[in-house]
Write an enzyme that holds these catalytic residues in place. Structure first.
Site, mmCIF file in Angstrom:
data_model
loop_
_atom_site.group_PDB
_atom_site.id
_atom_site.type_symbol
_atom_site.label_atom_id
_atom_site.label_comp_id
_atom_site.label_asym_id
_atom_site.label_seq_id
_atom_site.Cartn_x
_atom_site.Cartn_y
_atom_site.Cartn_z
ATOM 1 N N ASP A 85 42.315 36.424 36.356
ATOM 2 C CA ASP A 85 41.332 36.012 37.366
ATOM 3 C C ASP A 85 40.674 37.275 37.907
ATOM 4 O O ASP A 85 41.322 38.108 38.528
ATOM 5 C CB ASP A 85 42.046 35.219 38.466
ATOM 6 C CG ASP A 85 41.078 34.517 39.419
ATOM 7 O OD1 ASP A 85 39.903 34.920 39.493
ATOM 8 O OD2 ASP A 85 41.517 33.570 40.097
ATOM 9 N N ASP A 96 33.385 35.407 40.787
ATOM 10 C CA ASP A 96 34.814 35.108 40.667
ATOM 11 C C ASP A 96 34.971 34.247 39.415
ATOM 12 O O ASP A 96 34.370 33.166 39.328
ATOM 13 C CB ASP A 96 35.238 34.360 41.940
ATOM 14 C CG ASP A 96 36.732 34.126 42.051
ATOM 15 O OD1 ASP A 96 37.463 34.464 41.101
ATOM 16 O OD2 ASP A 96 37.160 33.595 43.087
ATOM 17 N N HIS A 155 36.328 27.614 46.159
ATOM 18 C CA HIS A 155 36.006 28.091 47.512
ATOM 19 C C HIS A 155 34.591 28.640 47.566
ATOM 20 O O HIS A 155 34.117 29.278 46.615
ATOM 21 C CB HIS A 155 36.997 29.193 47.902
ATOM 22 C CG HIS A 155 37.216 30.204 46.808
ATOM 23 N ND1 HIS A 155 36.531 31.380 46.754
ATOM 24 C CD2 HIS A 155 37.985 30.168 45.683
ATOM 25 C CE1 HIS A 155 36.900 32.043 45.659
ATOM 26 N NE2 HIS A 155 37.778 31.325 44.980
ATOM 27 N N HIS A 163 36.597 33.516 50.788
ATOM 28 C CA HIS A 163 36.934 32.107 51.011
ATOM 29 C C HIS A 163 36.193 31.586 52.226
ATOM 30 O O HIS A 163 36.435 32.038 53.342
ATOM 31 C CB HIS A 163 38.444 31.932 51.221
ATOM 32 C CG HIS A 163 39.227 32.164 49.976
ATOM 33 N ND1 HIS A 163 39.872 33.345 49.725
ATOM 34 C CD2 HIS A 163 39.446 31.381 48.894
ATOM 35 C CE1 HIS A 163 40.453 33.275 48.531
ATOM 36 N NE2 HIS A 163 40.214 32.101 48.005
ATOM 37 N N GLU A 188 37.579 26.244 40.374
ATOM 38 C CA GLU A 188 38.695 26.760 39.583
ATOM 39 C C GLU A 188 39.813 25.739 39.388
ATOM 40 O O GLU A 188 40.812 25.758 40.077
ATOM 41 C CB GLU A 188 39.237 28.065 40.159
ATOM 42 C CG GLU A 188 39.540 28.109 41.629
ATOM 43 C CD GLU A 188 40.057 29.498 42.044
ATOM 44 O OE1 GLU A 188 40.854 30.100 41.307
ATOM 45 O OE2 GLU A 188 39.655 29.973 43.115
ATOM 46 N N GLU A 276 37.766 29.297 35.589
ATOM 47 C CA GLU A 276 36.970 29.415 36.817
ATOM 48 C C GLU A 276 35.593 30.006 36.536
ATOM 49 O O GLU A 276 35.457 30.942 35.739
ATOM 50 C CB GLU A 276 37.701 30.327 37.818
ATOM 51 C CG GLU A 276 36.953 30.552 39.128
ATOM 52 C CD GLU A 276 37.727 31.401 40.130
ATOM 53 O OE1 GLU A 276 38.598 32.181 39.699
ATOM 54 O OE2 GLU A 276 37.448 31.277 41.332
HETATM 55 CO CO CO Z 1 38.538 32.041 43.011
#
Ligand code: CO
Length: 291
Positions: A85, A96, A155, A163, A188, A276
């Site tokens: 990640d 992300d 998020h 977040h 994700e 993700e």
């Molecule tokens: Co994330």
């Protein structure tokens, strides 16, 4: 969102996508976690970008928040399911993205999380609810015989903020945030052979700064100094560069200066996959910045 901000999100996304894809090819049986993590993190810095958080490398039943420690001796083994990640930021604008590498025979498990991600992306448009995205994730994963992880979510993202709203659930819920043009968020999905609920392990590698309350201990002050340029984004204790400083971390957590992200795991012996992407909501759908 103005053009300049949009371009930063796009550039961060393209970079994260390429580095994650190339980095994933380095995962082979016998390769060390530390070598892999450090080479991928170095690639981000070499490109003139910064990490939005330490590269997460979480294996098998561990779903998230693990990374290599200073002198990590772990190596990849036959049968491993490895989640990578990666968060890249340019001037605070974050991409992300995550993928899973299978060193066993778990391609159906990987297909479940990647299929769920694509199903959720197809639902994104102004006026859609986060709950509808969660329902698409759940349907796709359960339809393939696995469970989504209910207590991990996608998020919203903002400048130097990892977040925020909207929260994107991995299960169908009633309502949830209503999507609007210009929103940026990560989706994700996690698919698991376990119970679909993660718990905290005692292993802790990743921290972030909550406040800058004064501290007396010299080591504590050195840590706060070293992490100032993170602007509140997470860091790894491996990045502190001096393991003696680790002793000051618990006091910084107690004083409210630091937040810790323990490793999150499904039940022992289970396998978890994750995919993700980061999206920007447009007038009639979305742009995936991390393709
Ligand atoms: Co994330």
């Amino acid at each position: 969102m103005n053009d300049e901000v949009f371009e930063k999100y796009r550039t961060a996304g393209a970079l994260a996508s390429r580095i994650l894809r190339e980095g994933a090819q380095g995962i082979r049986v016998g390769e060390s976690y530390l070598g892999l993590v450090e080479s991928i993190e170095a690639r981000v810095r070499d490109e003139g970008a910064a990490l939005a958080f330490p590269l997460n490398l979480s294996l098998n039943e561990d779903a998230a928040h693990d990374t290599a420690s200073y002198d990590d001796e772990r190596v990849f083994s036959n049968g491993d399911v490895a989640k990578l990640d990666l968060g890249v930021q340019i001037d605070g604008y974050i991409a992300d993205t995550a993928t899973t590498i299978d060193l066993g025979n778990n391609s159906l498990l990987l297909d479940a999380s990647s299929g769920a991600l694509e199903a959720a992306i197809r639902e994104v448009k102004p006026g859609a609810t986060a709950g509808a995205l969660g329902a698409a994730v759940q349907k796709e994963i359960e339809g393939r015989g696995y469970r989504p992880i209910a207590n991990l979510t996608g998020h919203g993202l903002d400048r130097y903020v990892l977040h925020r709203s909207p929260t994107i659930p991995n299960i169908g819920i009633k309502g949830g945030g209503v999507l609007e043009e210009g929103m940026v968020f990560a989706i994700e999905p996690f698919a698991t052979t376990g119970c679909g609920h993660v718990k905290e392990k005692t292993r802790m590698e990743i921290y972030s700064q909550l406040s800058a309350r004064p501290v007396r201990a010299p080591a504590g002050r050195i840590i706060l100094d070293k992490i100032r340029d993170r602007n509140g984004l997470p860091f790894s204790h491996r990045w502190l560069g001096d393991r003696k400083l680790d002793l000051a971390l618990p006091a910084l957590i107690r004083s409210g200066n630091l937040h810790v992200y323990p490793v999150l795991s499904d039940v022992a012996g289970s396998l978890v996959s994750q995919h993700e992407h980061t999206v920007i909501v447009t007038g009639d759908g979305c742009i995936v910045t991390t393709r």
